[in-house]
Design a protein around this motif. Structure first.
Motif, mmCIF file in Angstrom:
data_model
loop_
_atom_site.group_PDB
_atom_site.id
_atom_site.type_symbol
_atom_site.label_atom_id
_atom_site.label_comp_id
_atom_site.label_asym_id
_atom_site.label_seq_id
_atom_site.Cartn_x
_atom_site.Cartn_y
_atom_site.Cartn_z
ATOM 1 N N GLU A 266 56.088 -13.222 25.293
ATOM 2 C CA GLU A 266 54.714 -12.836 25.623
ATOM 3 C C GLU A 266 54.641 -11.482 26.313
ATOM 4 O O GLU A 266 53.580 -11.068 26.765
ATOM 5 N N LYS A 272 45.374 -11.693 29.957
ATOM 6 C CA LYS A 272 43.970 -12.033 29.764
ATOM 7 C C LYS A 272 43.761 -13.525 29.997
ATOM 8 O O LYS A 272 44.506 -14.356 29.477
ATOM 9 N N THR A 278 40.430 -9.535 31.433
ATOM 10 C CA THR A 278 41.726 -8.875 31.510
ATOM 11 C C THR A 278 42.041 -8.488 32.950
ATOM 12 O O THR A 278 41.212 -7.891 33.643
ATOM 13 N N ARG A 550 47.345 -16.062 31.795
ATOM 14 C CA ARG A 550 46.927 -16.462 30.445
ATOM 15 C C ARG A 550 46.655 -17.959 30.346
ATOM 16 O O ARG A 550 46.240 -18.452 29.297
#
Length: 598
Positions: A266, A272, A278, A550
């Motif tokens: 990742e 985000k 973000t 995330r």
């Protein structure tokens, strides 16, 4: 250690390089050099100085050879910070002149003069509480020991010819030691000395070797051949692990390897949230040499460059051209993401080895330091500002002032900056005239006048480490009061919230660059404070914080922050966060909630 050892010993240190490894210990015996005073007469003085200069030259050649070995082995410039530091000390005119002065005045041998010089440095550096700067004394000590070894022609124990994979256990490791580390033979190491910014940790990260430092007396408790477990994630070292601990750590190791693989998968993704917000994740760096790791770990630029490194490893101030070349590297490396260069934060308990500007103070943290020192020495301040401004012509940079406590300090600093800009314009030297200027919010006074300060700067960066200490009136390196260091104290959270709101009202950016930014538990509540959309942290914390971000929503973070602000104890707030944050996610991330003593 007894051969019939049946109970394990667990020692807690400082994690320096992540990973878990199980293996046999190899104890590196670095006994103290025996240096004796040998009186000389005046006719022998020049010969003795010649011996000293030969030792300096031999040590410089060794450093050069080691640097070339690193380049050939690692193919990266990150570890060159180590050799730069040592080379700067070896070339420093003050060290050479002071040693020669002692030889002449005391009429003694060179190795004894170096011993006296080291003792004088010890008397100054031992007053320093900041971990990074105390470790710089280790740099000077390593250089002096190397010079003394050349003078007495003593050879050091080598790690180059290990016959099997081992875990190195030592009181400390020098660059000469660490460059000999073959990842196929050295699977991990643990040292009594060192901290998060120690050279051993830098090399360990570069070679991807698990390491724990700051273990105090580990090398006295282990023998070569003893079974040892190194947990570079938690900072634990287990001597003579039981069968159960062996199984437990082996499972943890497999889980870590799986998790580490998922982090790297990742790395290129945005940080985000699940509700599409973000968060910009940036890196805190000590030197331009750290830049290699910045992009490797998925950082979006540099949120804090602590420029003190340029000053602390030497005995004279760096000039404008030297600083320019260093800041240019940052500007060129960060690209469109940008880099924040904090102006000099020396003083108090951070002193340059060769400076005579600082006198001993009863309360160094409250004394002459940071912006106070810079405003008192505009010559030094202007030189740095000129270098930063000129470097801004090569990439997106921002300037940040540390320890602003009054509006007058900010206005005075900006006046000096404007003066420097005018000088550069007259000289026809290029720079970014629209460069953003921000301040560190790290004292209660700056929080209380944040609205006024916001009218004179472009952004806030909250330094939670100092803010917590100044607000709660505690020294967190003092074990007797360390329990009072509570990042989740209601007082701290309300100050963070108040600062975020002041930034939002003024329409300026608000980031966090203290240790709180690098822990998922704290990051959750920071993101909940509306305008905080940038977090800057140790580069190795970025992958796990990105993965955590995330997995959450800003909506949930805001709800938790609002609820936490109504509570009246750190314990209640911690319970709230740990209850609402998904346990599986936290275990995956490894934030250390359960054993976090902060």
């Amino acid at each position: 250690m007894s051969d019939k050892q049946t109970q394990s010993i667990v020692i807690k240190g400082i994690p320096a390089s992540s990973g878990i490894v199980i293996g046999k210990a190899y104890v590196l015996d670095r006994h103290m050099i025996c240096v004796l005073e040998r009186p000389i007469d005046e006719s022998q003085m020049e010969n003795e100085i010649g011996r000293f200069k030969s030792a300096v030259e031999a040590s410089q050649n060794e450093m050069s050879d080691l640097a070339e070995s690193v380049k050939a082995e690692l193919g990266t410039e990150a570890p060159f910070l180590i050799f730069d530091a040592y080379s700067q000390i070896l070339k420093d005119p003050s060290l050479i002149k002071e040693t020669e002065r002692i030889i002449k005045e005391k009429l003694c041998n060179a190795e004894w003069a170096l011993k006296m010089l080291l003792e004088s440095y010890h008397s100054r550096f031992t007053k320093i509480k900041d971990t990074y700067f105390r470790e710089r004394l280790n740099d000077i000590e390593q250089v002096v020991r190397r010079l003394q070894r050349h003078l007495i022609q003593e050879e050091a124990q080598s790690l180059a010819n290990l016959e099997e994979p081992v875990i190195i256990v030592a009181h400390d490791l020098s660059p000469a030691d660490t460059i000999q580390l073959d990842p196929k033979k050295v699977i991990g190491f643990a040292t009594d000395m060192g901290g998060r910014t120690s050279h051993a940790g830098i090399i360990a990260s570069s070679l991807d070797i698990p390491a724990v430092v700051g273990l105090k007396t580990l090398s006295l408790q282990v023998r070569s051949g003893d079974p040892v477990i190194i947990d570079g994630n938690t900072g634990e070292v287990v001597i003579f692990p039981t069968a159960g601990e062996f199984v437990e750590y082996n499972k943890k190791r497999q889980k870590y390897l799986y998790y580490d693989k998922s982090l790297h998968a990742e790395m290129g993704m945005e940080a985000k949230t699940l509700d599409d917000v973000t968060i910009k994740l940036m890196a805190n760096i000590e030197s331009s040499h750290d830049l290699a790791h910045v992009m490797e770990n998925g950082a979006e630029g540099v949120g804090l460059y602590r420029t003190e490194y340029l000053y602390i490893n030497r005995m004279h101030w760096p000039d404008e051209e030297e600083q320019l070349e260093d800041y240019k590297k940052v500007a060129q490396a960060v690209g469109p993401h940008g880099g924040v260069i904090r102006t000099l934060d020396l003083g108090g308990d951070k002193i340059a080895a060769g400076s005579n500007d600082f006198e001993p103070e009863p309360n160094p943290a409250l004394g002459l330091r940071a912006i106070r020192f810079c405003l008192g020495r505009p010559d030094i301040f202007k030189t740095q500002l000129r270098a930063i401004l000129r470097a801004s012509a090569y990439g997106k940079l921002k300037i940040m002032y540390p320890l602003i406590t009054t509006l007058e300090e900010l206005i005075d600093a900006n006046k000096i900056l404007d003066c420097v800009k005018n000088e550069l314009l007259e000289e026809g030297k290029a720079f970014d005239d629209a460069i953003e200027v921000g301040i560190m919010i790290e004292t209660p006074s700056s929080v209380m006048i944040a609205d006024e300060l916001a009218r004179h700067c472009s952004f806030f960066s909250i330094g939670t480490n100092d803010l917590i200490q100044y607000t709660l009136a505690i020294d967190r390196v003092n074990e007797k009061v360390a329990y009072l260091y509570q990042p989740l104290s209601p007082a701290i959270l309300r100050m963070l919230s108040q600062t975020a709101k002041a930034g939002e009202r003024a329409g300026i950016g608000v980031s966090v660059c203290g240790e709180m930014a690098g822990d998922p538990l704290y990051a959750m509540i920071l993101i909940g404070f509306g305008s905080v959309r940038e977090l800057s942290m140790d580069v190795h914390s970025i992958p796990r914080i990105k993965k955590f971000i995330r997995s959450i929503t800003v909506k949930d973070a805001r709800c938790l922050a609002e609820e936490a602000l109504q509570m009246n104890s750190a314990e209640q707030i911690r319970a709230l966060l740990t209850h609402h944050i998904d346990k599986f996610v936290m275990q995956e991330i490894g934030s250390g909630i359960e054993d976090d003593g902060s």
